[in-house]
Design a protein around this motif. Sequence first.
Motif, short mmCIF file in Angstrom:
data_model
loop_
_atom_site.label_atom_id
_atom_site.label_comp_id
_atom_site.label_asym_id
_atom_site.label_seq_id
_atom_site.Cartn_x
_atom_site.Cartn_y
_atom_site.Cartn_z
N ARG A 150 41.43 -60.35 3.37
CA ARG A 150 41.66 -59.04 2.77
C ARG A 150 40.89 -57.95 3.50
N ASN A 151 39.64 -58.24 3.88
CA ASN A 151 38.83 -57.28 4.63
C ASN A 151 39.51 -56.90 5.94
N GLU A 152 40.10 -57.89 6.60
CA GLU A 152 40.78 -57.62 7.87
C GLU A 152 42.00 -56.72 7.66
N ARG A 153 42.78 -56.98 6.62
CA ARG A 153 43.94 -56.14 6.31
C ARG A 153 43.50 -54.71 6.01
N GLU A 154 42.45 -54.56 5.22
CA GLU A 154 41.96 -53.24 4.87
C GLU A 154 41.39 -52.51 6.08
N ARG A 155 40.72 -53.25 6.95
CA ARG A 155 40.16 -52.65 8.16
C ARG A 155 41.28 -52.10 9.05
N LEU A 156 42.36 -52.87 9.18
CA LEU A 156 43.48 -52.42 10.01
C LEU A 156 44.16 -51.20 9.39
N GLU A 157 44.26 -51.16 8.08
CA GLU A 157 44.85 -49.99 7.44
C GLU A 157 43.98 -48.76 7.64
N ASN A 158 42.67 -48.92 7.54
CA ASN A 158 41.76 -47.80 7.79
C ASN A 158 41.88 -47.32 9.23
N ARG A 159 42.03 -48.26 10.16
CA ARG A 159 42.21 -47.90 11.56
C ARG A 159 43.50 -47.12 11.76
N ARG A 160 44.56 -47.51 11.05
CA ARG A 160 45.83 -46.77 11.16
C ARG A 160 45.66 -45.33 10.72
N TYR A 161 44.95 -45.12 9.63
CA TYR A 161 44.72 -43.76 9.15
C TYR A 161 43.90 -42.95 10.15
N THR A 162 42.80 -43.51 10.62
CA THR A 162 41.94 -42.75 11.53
C THR A 162 42.63 -42.48 12.85
N SER A 163 43.41 -43.43 13.32
CA SER A 163 44.15 -43.24 14.56
C SER A 163 45.21 -42.14 14.40
N ALA A 164 45.91 -42.15 13.26
CA ALA A 164 46.92 -41.13 13.01
C ALA A 164 46.29 -39.75 12.94
N ILE A 165 45.11 -39.66 12.35
CA ILE A 165 44.42 -38.37 12.24
C ILE A 165 44.05 -37.86 13.63
N LYS A 166 43.53 -38.73 14.48
CA LYS A 166 43.16 -38.32 15.83
C LYS A 166 44.40 -37.87 16.61
N THR A 167 45.49 -38.60 16.47
CA THR A 167 46.73 -38.25 17.17
C THR A 167 47.24 -36.90 16.71
N ARG A 168 47.26 -36.67 15.40
CA ARG A 168 47.74 -35.39 14.88
C ARG A 168 46.83 -34.25 15.31
N PHE A 169 45.52 -34.50 15.40
CA PHE A 169 44.61 -33.45 15.84
C PHE A 169 44.88 -33.08 17.29
N ARG A 170 45.13 -34.08 18.14
CA ARG A 170 45.46 -33.81 19.54
C ARG A 170 46.78 -33.03 19.64
N ARG A 171 47.76 -33.40 18.82
CA ARG A 171 49.03 -32.66 18.82
C ARG A 171 48.82 -31.21 18.39
N LEU A 172 47.95 -31.01 17.39
CA LEU A 172 47.64 -29.66 16.93
C LEU A 172 47.02 -28.84 18.04
N GLU A 173 46.04 -29.40 18.72
CA GLU A 173 45.40 -28.69 19.82
C GLU A 173 46.40 -28.36 20.93
N ALA A 174 47.31 -29.29 21.23
CA ALA A 174 48.31 -29.06 22.26
C ALA A 174 49.26 -27.93 21.85
N ALA A 175 49.67 -27.94 20.58
CA ALA A 175 50.58 -26.90 20.10
C ALA A 175 49.91 -25.53 20.14
N VAL A 176 48.64 -25.47 19.77
CA VAL A 176 47.91 -24.20 19.81
C VAL A 176 47.73 -23.76 21.26
N GLY A 177 47.46 -24.72 22.14
CA GLY A 177 47.29 -24.39 23.56
C GLY A 177 48.55 -23.84 24.19
N GLU A 178 49.70 -24.34 23.75
CA GLU A 178 50.98 -23.85 24.28
C GLU A 178 51.39 -22.53 23.66
N GLY A 179 50.78 -22.18 22.55
CA GLY A 179 51.11 -20.94 21.87
C GLY A 179 52.30 -21.06 20.93
#
Length: 88
Positions: A13-42
């Motif tokens: 169960r800990n392993e499943r929960e760890r992977l789900e937490n990783r999915r969330y944190t990874s998605a947040i980092k990806t969306r933040f990079r997309r946000l910065e790219a969109a702002v950079g492009e104007g």
Amino acid sequence: MANIHSQKKRILRNERERLENRRYTSAIKTRFRRLEAAVGEGATDAATTEHRELVSTIDKAVKRGALHRNTGARKKARAARVIAGPKA
């Protein structure tokens, strides 16, 4: 590996929960990079869409327990600063 049956289940169960937490944190980092790219492009429409999705993902991660609420607030504040742009 544990010998006790309940502890074996807990390890899985800990392993499943760890992977789900990783999915969330990874998605947040990806969306933040997309946000910065969109702002950079104007692209303001793309930037506001990405910001909305980023905030939604952060809120879901906080609600789920993948992020601490203060961490979520800090990430949302950083995203808002990216949207606002540099101070004049």
